[in-house]
Scaffold this motif. Structure first.
Motif, PDB file in Angstrom:
ATOM      1  N   ILE A  63      25.997  -6.806 -44.576  1.00  0.00           N
ATOM      2  CA  ILE A  63      25.077  -7.219 -45.637  1.00  0.00           C
ATOM      3  C   ILE A  63      25.136  -6.270 -46.835  1.00  0.00           C
ATOM      4  CG2 ILE A  63      23.606  -8.562 -44.081  1.00  0.00           C
ATOM      5  CD1 ILE A  63      21.642  -6.273 -43.980  1.00  0.00           C
ATOM      6  N   TRP A  84      17.732 -15.020 -49.033  1.00  0.00           N
ATOM      7  CA  TRP A  84      18.143 -13.631 -49.257  1.00  0.00           C
ATOM      8  C   TRP A  84      17.367 -12.959 -50.392  1.00  0.00           C
ATOM      9  CZ3 TRP A  84      20.010  -9.501 -47.210  1.00  0.00           C
ATOM     10  CH2 TRP A  84      20.776  -9.607 -46.053  1.00  0.00           C
ATOM     11  N   HIS A 129      25.745   1.431 -41.814  1.00  0.00           N
ATOM     12  CA  HIS A 129      26.278   1.763 -40.482  1.00  0.00           C
ATOM     13  C   HIS A 129      27.226   0.669 -40.001  1.00  0.00           C
ATOM     14  CE1 HIS A 129      23.702  -1.222 -38.550  1.00  0.00           C
ATOM     15  NE2 HIS A 129      22.717  -0.806 -39.322  1.00  0.00           N
ATOM     16  N   GLY A 135      22.201  -3.976 -31.245  1.00  0.00           N
ATOM     17  CA  GLY A 135      22.749  -3.714 -32.578  1.00  0.00           C
ATOM     18  C   GLY A 135      21.635  -3.515 -33.596  1.00  0.00           C
ATOM     19  N   GLN A 136      20.676  -4.415 -33.575  1.00  0.00           N
ATOM     20  CA  GLN A 136      19.554  -4.285 -34.519  1.00  0.00           C
ATOM     21  C   GLN A 136      18.693  -3.070 -34.160  1.00  0.00           C
ATOM     22  OE1 GLN A 136      18.890  -8.123 -33.203  1.00  0.00           O
ATOM     23  NE2 GLN A 136      18.939  -9.126 -35.206  1.00  0.00           N
ATOM     24  N   ILE A 147      21.306  -0.284 -43.631  1.00  0.00           N
ATOM     25  CA  ILE A 147      21.792  -1.648 -43.376  1.00  0.00           C
ATOM     26  C   ILE A 147      23.101  -1.598 -42.590  1.00  0.00           C
ATOM     27  CG2 ILE A 147      20.789  -2.663 -45.470  1.00  0.00           C
ATOM     28  CD1 ILE A 147      23.785  -2.554 -46.589  1.00  0.00           C
ATOM     29  N   ASP A 166      12.344 -11.019 -41.236  1.00  0.00           N
ATOM     30  CA  ASP A 166      12.866 -12.017 -42.175  1.00  0.00           C
ATOM     31  C   ASP A 166      12.625 -13.371 -41.528  1.00  0.00           C
ATOM     32  OD1 ASP A 166      14.231 -13.308 -44.159  1.00  0.00           O
ATOM     33  OD2 ASP A 166      16.122 -12.230 -43.887  1.00  0.00           O
ATOM     34  N   ALA A 219      14.077 -12.166 -49.051  1.00  0.00           N
ATOM     35  CA  ALA A 219      14.106 -11.040 -48.096  1.00  0.00           C
ATOM     36  C   ALA A 219      14.266  -9.690 -48.800  1.00  0.00           C
ATOM     37  CB  ALA A 219      15.226 -11.248 -47.093  1.00  0.00           C
ATOM     38  N   LEU A 220      15.151  -9.613 -49.766  1.00  0.00           N
ATOM     39  CA  LEU A 220      15.382  -8.318 -50.438  1.00  0.00           C
ATOM     40  C   LEU A 220      14.106  -7.779 -51.085  1.00  0.00           C
ATOM     41  CD1 LEU A 220      18.855  -9.152 -52.022  1.00  0.00           C
ATOM     42  CD2 LEU A 220      18.427  -7.325 -50.352  1.00  0.00           C
ATOM     43  N   ILE A 226      15.486  -6.240 -42.615  1.00  0.00           N
ATOM     44  CA  ILE A 226      14.494  -6.963 -41.817  1.00  0.00           C
ATOM     45  C   ILE A 226      15.229  -8.069 -41.056  1.00  0.00           C
ATOM     46  CG2 ILE A 226      12.459  -6.330 -43.154  1.00  0.00           C
ATOM     47  CD1 ILE A 226      12.703  -8.956 -44.689  1.00  0.00           C
ATOM     48  N   PRO A 227      15.261  -7.983 -39.726  1.00  0.00           N
ATOM     49  CA  PRO A 227      16.055  -8.939 -38.957  1.00  0.00           C
ATOM     50  C   PRO A 227      15.506 -10.366 -39.010  1.00  0.00           C
ATOM     51  CG  PRO A 227      15.061  -7.272 -37.520  1.00  0.00           C
ATOM     52  CD  PRO A 227      14.637  -6.947 -38.902  1.00  0.00           C
ATOM     53  N   TYR A 228      16.410 -11.312 -38.850  1.00  0.00           N
ATOM     54  CA  TYR A 228      15.995 -12.708 -38.761  1.00  0.00           C
ATOM     55  C   TYR A 228      15.222 -12.919 -37.477  1.00  0.00           C
ATOM     56  CZ  TYR A 228      19.476 -13.727 -42.361  1.00  0.00           C
ATOM     57  OH  TYR A 228      20.202 -13.761 -43.519  1.00  0.00           O
ATOM     58  N   LEU A 236      28.586  -7.826 -30.755  1.00  0.00           N
ATOM     59  CA  LEU A 236      27.470  -8.501 -30.096  1.00  0.00           C
ATOM     60  C   LEU A 236      27.260  -9.849 -30.775  1.00  0.00           C
ATOM     61  CD1 LEU A 236      24.914  -5.573 -29.841  1.00  0.00           C
ATOM     62  CD2 LEU A 236      26.535  -6.353 -28.122  1.00  0.00           C
ATOM     63  N   TYR A 246      19.734  -0.384 -32.835  1.00  0.00           N
ATOM     64  CA  TYR A 246      20.497   0.800 -33.266  1.00  0.00           C
ATOM     65  C   TYR A 246      20.100   1.194 -34.696  1.00  0.00           C
ATOM     66  CZ  TYR A 246      24.543   3.391 -35.113  1.00  0.00           C
ATOM     67  OH  TYR A 246      25.354   4.308 -35.736  1.00  0.00           O
ATOM     68  N   GLU A 247      19.996   0.188 -35.550  1.00  0.00           N
ATOM     69  CA  GLU A 247      19.610   0.469 -36.942  1.00  0.00           C
ATOM     70  C   GLU A 247      18.206   1.090 -37.005  1.00  0.00           C
ATOM     71  OE1 GLU A 247      20.734  -2.437 -39.950  1.00  0.00           O
ATOM     72  OE2 GLU A 247      18.652  -2.464 -40.591  1.00  0.00           O
ATOM     73  N   TRP A 292      29.135  -1.407 -36.486  1.00  0.00           N
ATOM     74  CA  TRP A 292      28.665  -2.248 -35.387  1.00  0.00           C
ATOM     75  C   TRP A 292      28.532  -1.500 -34.079  1.00  0.00           C
ATOM     76  CZ3 TRP A 292      26.697  -5.866 -37.670  1.00  0.00           C
ATOM     77  CH2 TRP A 292      27.355  -6.688 -38.566  1.00  0.00           C
TER      78      TRP A 292
HETATM   79  O1  ME8 Z   1      21.034  -9.674 -41.849  1.00  0.00           O
HETATM   80  N1  ME8 Z   1      25.546  -3.494 -34.559  1.00  0.00           N
HETATM   81  O2  ME8 Z   1      19.281  -9.925 -40.373  1.00  0.00           O
HETATM   82  P1  ME8 Z   1      20.053  -9.730 -38.980  1.00  0.00           P
HETATM   83  C1  ME8 Z   1      24.892  -2.835 -35.534  1.00  0.00           C
HETATM   84  N2  ME8 Z   1      17.744 -10.872 -42.258  1.00  0.00           N
HETATM   85  N3  ME8 Z   1      24.074  -3.435 -36.417  1.00  0.00           N
HETATM   86  C2  ME8 Z   1      23.903  -4.758 -36.314  1.00  0.00           C
HETATM   87  C3  ME8 Z   1      24.560  -5.514 -35.313  1.00  0.00           C
HETATM   88  C4  ME8 Z   1      25.417  -4.817 -34.407  1.00  0.00           C
HETATM   89  N4  ME8 Z   1      26.051  -5.413 -33.429  1.00  0.00           N
HETATM   90  N5  ME8 Z   1      24.181  -6.809 -35.465  1.00  0.00           N
HETATM   91  C5  ME8 Z   1      23.324  -6.839 -36.520  1.00  0.00           C
HETATM   92  C6  ME8 Z   1      19.875  -9.938 -41.595  1.00  0.00           C
HETATM   93  N6  ME8 Z   1      23.173  -5.616 -37.035  1.00  0.00           N
HETATM   94  C7  ME8 Z   1      18.894 -10.205 -42.726  1.00  0.00           C
HETATM   95  C8  ME8 Z   1      18.560  -8.886 -43.390  1.00  0.00           C
HETATM   96  S1  ME8 Z   1      17.388  -7.410 -45.288  1.00  0.00           S
HETATM   97  C9  ME8 Z   1      16.651  -7.696 -46.744  1.00  0.00           C
HETATM   98  C10 ME8 Z   1      17.689  -8.989 -44.602  1.00  0.00           C
HETATM   99  C11 ME8 Z   1      22.341  -5.220 -38.205  1.00  0.00           C
HETATM  100  O3  ME8 Z   1      18.999  -9.958 -37.975  1.00  0.00           O
HETATM  101  C12 ME8 Z   1      22.715  -5.993 -39.461  1.00  0.00           C
HETATM  102  O4  ME8 Z   1      23.859  -5.446 -40.064  1.00  0.00           O
HETATM  103  O5  ME8 Z   1      21.280 -10.546 -38.951  1.00  0.00           O
HETATM  104  C13 ME8 Z   1      21.453  -5.828 -40.283  1.00  0.00           C
HETATM  105  O6  ME8 Z   1      21.481  -4.603 -40.990  1.00  0.00           O
HETATM  106  C14 ME8 Z   1      20.343  -5.807 -39.225  1.00  0.00           C
HETATM  107  O7  ME8 Z   1      21.000  -5.571 -37.962  1.00  0.00           O
HETATM  108  C15 ME8 Z   1      19.578  -7.139 -39.136  1.00  0.00           C
HETATM  109  O8  ME8 Z   1      20.494  -8.200 -38.986  1.00  0.00           O
END
Ligand code: ME8
Length: 511
Positions: free
Chosen positions: A261, A226, A287, A22-23, A257, A51, A229-230, A12-14, A297, A25-26, A289
């Motif tokens: 993380i 954290w 995965h 990047g996000q 993820i 998050d 969030a988990l 769950i992204p911040y 990024l 992509y996930e 980056w």
């Molecule tokens: O880590 N390429 O949030 P987040 C691929 N809140 N994936 C990427 C990336 C990139 N350039 N940048 C970020 C957090 N990610 C926590 C998570 S879960 C219980 C709490 C991926 O917003 C990153 O690895 O920083 C993560 O899996 C997701 O985007 C959210 O990142």
């Protein structure tokens, strides 16, 4: 027997800033798998969320001079808009500020304490706000955060600690007995490496950050972001409230993820679950980056890829295709405009785009806009199809997105070549009945090949798949498709009236 369940989640992204590619992509890879499992007939629950607690978000809102809750509310709306734009088919969306989630976090904290796994102590060390991570002096590299290479804050406060060290041996044993718990294997080895270095107990509360879930048994403390969030992965299913979703879908089949993380998901999360007596998730899929050229990024460095701009310029389906085709799962993958345009004009505009366009034109010209009925003596394409389909399914089962697409595109290009080889325009000139029959059979085969490719493309480019089927007048919603039925050669009987031709991927000029 009911359908076999499948529970899949993303991180769950911040909610401190707008999502970048990047996000996204996930979300795309989790969505591809969720859609793939659905067309395989599984009962899928796909969860994502936001998050929203912690120092980073509190600080951002403060800097912008807005109320923190108002700020995250706005960010969540934007995230939901982007999920929709990118055709992300999540079934659930959890916010860490949801009352239900907060209540579950509090119940879990109490349970951990009752189990004897929490104790109060003093923490003195460093804290990386962007990563929301506690760091001992020994973990810093040149005085900076080893993950993001930024300055950390020095903190000294009273915290509750979770007895992580107690679970070290159990975790090693679990990883050794469950070879697929963390994939790819390099990440599994990384976790084993971490475990073998030895685990220290971790802080799970803060006293200097109040934007979080209050610790129910100590009013000065707030849950560390954290841990909060988990817990989303089970609070969203109604864990502790005898929730139907929890009973149906837990344990998760896949937590998706990014590699930064890993420790939180493959060490801390399973240890918390062990303490709570909850079954562990089946797999953590990690995965790499998305890089812009060679750079990671980063909002603060101004290296970002805006999902709205990309969608406007290339269309969402093309972006979904590009990241799955170009990035080998688990590795970092470079995004460059040159390679995007190359894939777009080549694979999409030329290969699939032309196949659809030429076939539509021929049906209009040679068959009065009606697709001929199913041919009894199907030729070369059907054999290729059966061989490719099985291999492609195995690819997607094993996160080989690129190989999956390569196989489908091989089939698309066999169909393109079939047109060249058979020269239907010559048959159309002939008056003989055999030639007419031959022509009809070829046209049917081409539409059937396109339709089957579209079924396989559903997980990757749902929008385009639906569009292609609509153009040929083929009924049905892609959401209801099943590979075992719609993916069989000859499922379609032909005879439909084609619609107006629409260019699927208008060519793009190279910049
Ligand atoms: O880590 N390429 O949030 P987040 C691929 N809140 N994936 C990427 C990336 C990139 N350039 N940048 C970020 C957090 N990610 C926590 C998570 S879960 C219980 C709490 C991926 O917003 C990153 O690895 O920083 C993560 O899996 C997701 O985007 C959210 O990142």
């Amino acid at each position: 027997m009911g359908k076999e369940n499948f529970y899949i989640t993303t991180a769950i992204p911040y909610m401190n800033s707008k999502l970048h590619l990047g996000q996204i992509y996930e979300f795309i890879i989790a969505d591809v798998i969720a859609r793939f499992k659905r067309i395989q007939g599984r009962d899928v629950y796909f969860l994502t969320g936001s998050d929203e607690h912690g120092q980073k978000i509190y600080k951002t809102a403060k800097e912008k001079n807005v109320d923190t809750k108002e700020y995250v509310d706005k960010m969540v709306l934007d995230m939901k808009r982007l999920l929709k734009l990118y055709h992300i088919s999540n079934d659930g969306f959890v916010r860490t500020t949801d009352k239900k989630h907060e209540k579950t976090v509090q119940e879990i904290l109490t349970k951990l304490k009752d189990n004897g796994d929490l104790y109060k102590s003093h923490y003195e060390g460093n804290y990386c706000v962007p990563c929301e991570t506690f760091l001992l002096d020994s973990q810093l590299i040149d005085g900076k955060c080893p993950e993001c290479n930024r300055e950390t804050e020095r903190i000294k406060e009273e915290n509750y600690f979770f007895k992580l060290s107690k679970y070290q041996d159990k975790l090693v044993e679990y990883l050794e007995n469950n070879l697929d718990f963390v994939v790819p294997e390099t990440r599994r080895n990384e976790v084993l490496g971490l475990l073998k270095q030895g685990l220290k107990d971790i802080s799970i509360s803060r006293t200097t950050v109040s934007w979080g879930v209050p610790v129910p048994f100590d009013s000065k403390h707030f849950c560390y972001v954290w841990v909060d969030a988990l817990i989303n992965y089970i609070s969203a299913l109604g864990y502790g409230q005898n929730g139907r979703l929890f009973n149906t879908y837990w344990p998760a089949d896949q937590h998706h993820i990014g590699k930064d993380i890993l420790k939180f998901h493959a060490v801390i999360w399973p240890a918390l679950l062990m303490s709570l007596g909850i079954e562990l998730p089946r797999q953590i899929a990690v995965h790499g980056w998305v890089l812009l050229g060679k750079e990671k990024l980063s909002k603060s460095k101004g290296i970002t890829l805006d999902p709205d701009e990309l969608a406007d310029e290339y269309g969402v389906d093309a972006i979904r295709y590009f990241v799955t085709r170009e990035i080998s799962f688990g590795n970092d993958g470079a995004f460059t405009y040159q390679s995007l345009v190359k894939r777009y004009n080549g694979d999409l505009s030329n290969d699939i785009g032309n196949l659809v366009s030429r076939t539509m034109t021929m049906i209009k010209k040679f068959s009065g806009e009606i697709v001929p009925g199913k041919a009894s003596n199907s030729g070369a394409l059907v054999k290729k199809w059966e061989a490719l389909k099985t291999g492609a399914i195995d690819d997607l089962e094993n996160y080989r997105f690129s190989e999956y697409l390569t196989k489908i595109w091989e089939f698309i290009n066999i169909a393109n070549k079939y047109i060249e080889d058979m020269q239907p325009w010559n048959l159309a000139k002939s008056e003989s009945d055999t030639d007419k029959e031959k022509l009809n059979a070829i046209l049917y085969e081409l539409v059937e090949a396109i339709r089957l490719s579209s079924v396989m493309v559903v997980p990757i480019m749902p929008g385009i798949s639906q569009k292609i089927l609509n153009q040929f007048g083929i009924d049905g919603n892609i959401e209801d498709f099943l590979i075992d039925k719609h993916g069989n050669w000859g499922y379609y009987s032909g005879g439909t009236k084609i619609k107006k031709k629409e260019i699927l991927f208008p060519r793009i000029k190279e910049k």
